[in-house]
Design a protein around this motif. Structure first.
Motif, short mmCIF file in Angstrom:
data_model
loop_
_atom_site.label_atom_id
_atom_site.label_comp_id
_atom_site.label_asym_id
_atom_site.label_seq_id
_atom_site.Cartn_x
_atom_site.Cartn_y
_atom_site.Cartn_z
N VAL A 161 5.96 -5.96 0.61
CA VAL A 161 4.99 -5.72 1.67
C VAL A 161 4.34 -7.05 2.04
CG1 VAL A 161 4.56 -3.36 0.94
CG2 VAL A 161 3.11 -5.18 0.07
N VAL A 201 2.79 -0.28 3.42
CA VAL A 201 1.86 -0.48 4.53
C VAL A 201 1.59 -1.96 4.74
CG1 VAL A 201 -0.49 -0.02 5.35
CG2 VAL A 201 0.77 1.75 4.10
N ASN A 202 1.63 -2.38 6.00
CA ASN A 202 1.15 -3.72 6.36
C ASN A 202 -0.36 -3.62 6.50
OD1 ASN A 202 0.51 -6.21 7.38
ND2 ASN A 202 1.65 -5.99 9.30
N SER A 203 -1.06 -3.83 5.39
CA SER A 203 -2.51 -3.62 5.39
C SER A 203 -3.25 -4.65 6.24
CB SER A 203 -3.05 -3.64 3.95
OG SER A 203 -2.62 -4.79 3.26
N GLN A 255 0.53 -1.41 -0.83
CA GLN A 255 -0.04 -2.32 0.17
C GLN A 255 -0.63 -3.54 -0.52
OE1 GLN A 255 -2.87 0.36 1.99
NE2 GLN A 255 -4.47 -0.17 0.52
N SER A 308 -1.95 -1.84 -5.24
CA SER A 308 -2.33 -2.93 -4.34
C SER A 308 -2.42 -4.24 -5.12
CB SER A 308 -3.68 -2.63 -3.67
OG SER A 308 -4.69 -2.45 -4.66
#
Length: 403
Positions: A161, A201-203, A255, A308
């Motif tokens: 990610v 997810v592209n946070s 993410q 994360s």
């Protein structure tokens, strides 16, 4: 005459024998110094990784039988999670720093692959340190080094990610950097395997300001949410899209930025943030996602687990209705003295996580310092500026016996 000649030959033999001793002692010293040096290098640069990682084991999780209750249980999916490798770039990367820290990560990763045999590896962002501003040539060089360090067999999946150092914070991010990143790493946001769904997810794009990149990212997540929700309902062919229904399990959310939390005040453990830093408030959209973006992700995706990176420290937080978030510590000595990664065993209905520590940098440095001291002692003993420890010990023992 014969006696004189004989004595002369005896004298010459003694001289020759005496002149041959110093080179022999020097050669023996060099042999000892070389043996110590090579042994320490072999231990610190290779063997220590096997000695530490071999103690890690996949956590056991109950594996359910097939849907009809017959047949052997489905094997659990073995997944590795690591974060914040921060491969140094052309601007801020000193060659010695690159050599030392990147070798550490390469040996740790390759050893873990060989010993643990994961099926999939996830890297939770900030793969590179200077992706946010690197030129095309510098980016290509960094990617080449990454592919060498994190090479893996074809049967092992590697998913990555984006982090703020890869594409920039929101104000630095643009379409070119996103496309450049996705050209190297699989842009697929939904990854399903063995009945488990992972959402990547592209946070950085969860800013919530309506920019083109942010709107596109949210629209993509909404479509994934629709597919996941459809898979949880009674299946009706055609209603879940062209690809058919997804596994009915709740997804694992992956993410770079953590979901919103005020600080690391409630984090604990040896690899948590230093006590002096834990109470410092986090800044939304910089240290963590905003409260609004966090609520959206939890509502849209209803994950069973969140993993994360970004903070470089470990932490476990419960969100909403008991959703666990695990912040994965950095994988690099550049960010931590005690890096580690997470191992997870997953089934469609359950998961178990375990942490695998890597060799500590201070252990390696202490070993090198001890070896350097040993080399100095051997050299001083050889030139007779220091008595041999064996002779000193023998003399002390004799003195003790006589008394």
């Amino acid at each position: 005459m014969d006696l004189t000649l004989g004595s002369s030959r005896h004298t010459m033999a003694v001289i020759r024998l005496g002149s041959g001793r110093p080179p022999t002692r020097r050669a023996f010293l060099l042999l000892k110094l070389t043996a110590v040096t090579l042994s320490v290098l072999l231990f610190c640069e290779f063997l220590i990784y096997y000695g530490v990682i071999v103690r890690c084991h996949w956590p056991e999780v109950e594996t359910p039988a097939d849907g009809r209750g017959r047949g052997p249980p489905e094997p659990a999916l073995r997944a590795m999670f690591l974060a914040d490798t921060h491969l140094l770039g052309a601007v801020r990367g000193h060659w010695l720093d690159k050599l030392r820290r990147e070798w550490q990560m390469e040996r740790a990763f390759q050893t873990a692959l060989w010993l643990l045999q994961p099926e999939v590896v996830f890297i939770l962002g900030d793969v590179f340190d200077e992706g946010k501003w690197s030129s095309s040539q510098a980016w290509a060089d960094d990617v080449g080094r990454f592919q060498t360090m994190f090479r893996h067999p074809a049967h092992v999946q590697l998913r990555v990610v984006a982090g703020n150092h890869d594409v920039g914070f929101h104000y630095q991010m643009n379409t070119y950097k996103i496309k450049r990143f996705e050209k190297v790493f699989n842009p697929e946001r939904l990854f399903s395997w063995k009945g488990i769904n992972f959402v990547l997810v592209n946070s950085v794009a969860m800013e919530g300001d309506g920019c083109d990149i942010c709107s596109g990212a949210e629209a993509e997540l909404l479509e994934i949410s629709r597919q996941l929700n459809c898979s949880r309902e009674e299946h009706h062919p055609g209603r879940c899209g062209d690809g058919g229904p997804l596994p009915a399990s709740a997804p694992v959310l992956l993410q770079h930025f953590p979901l919103y939390r005020r600080s690391d005040a409630h984090c604990s453990g040896e690899d948590a943030a230093p006590p002096a830093e834990r109470g410092i408030p986090f800044q939304e959209r910089y240290d963590v996602l905003s409260q609004e973006a966090s609520r959206k992700l939890l509502w849209w995706l209803r994950p069973c687990l969140v993993l994360s990176g970004h903070t470089h420290h470990a932490c476990e937080v419960l969100h909403g209705a008991g959703v666990l978030e695990v912040s994965v510590p950095s994988f690099s000595w550049r960010n931590r003295n005690d890096p580690s990664f997470i191992m997870g065993s997953f089934t469609p209905t359950d998961y178990v996580l375990a942490k695998c520590p890597l060799p500590r940098e201070d252990t390696v440095l202490t070993t090198y310092c001890g070896a350097a001291g040993c080399l100095v002692v051997l050299t001083l003993v050889h030139v007779r500026l220091l008595a041999s420890p064996l002779h000193v010990g023998w003399n002390l023992l004799r003195k003790f016996k006589t008394t």
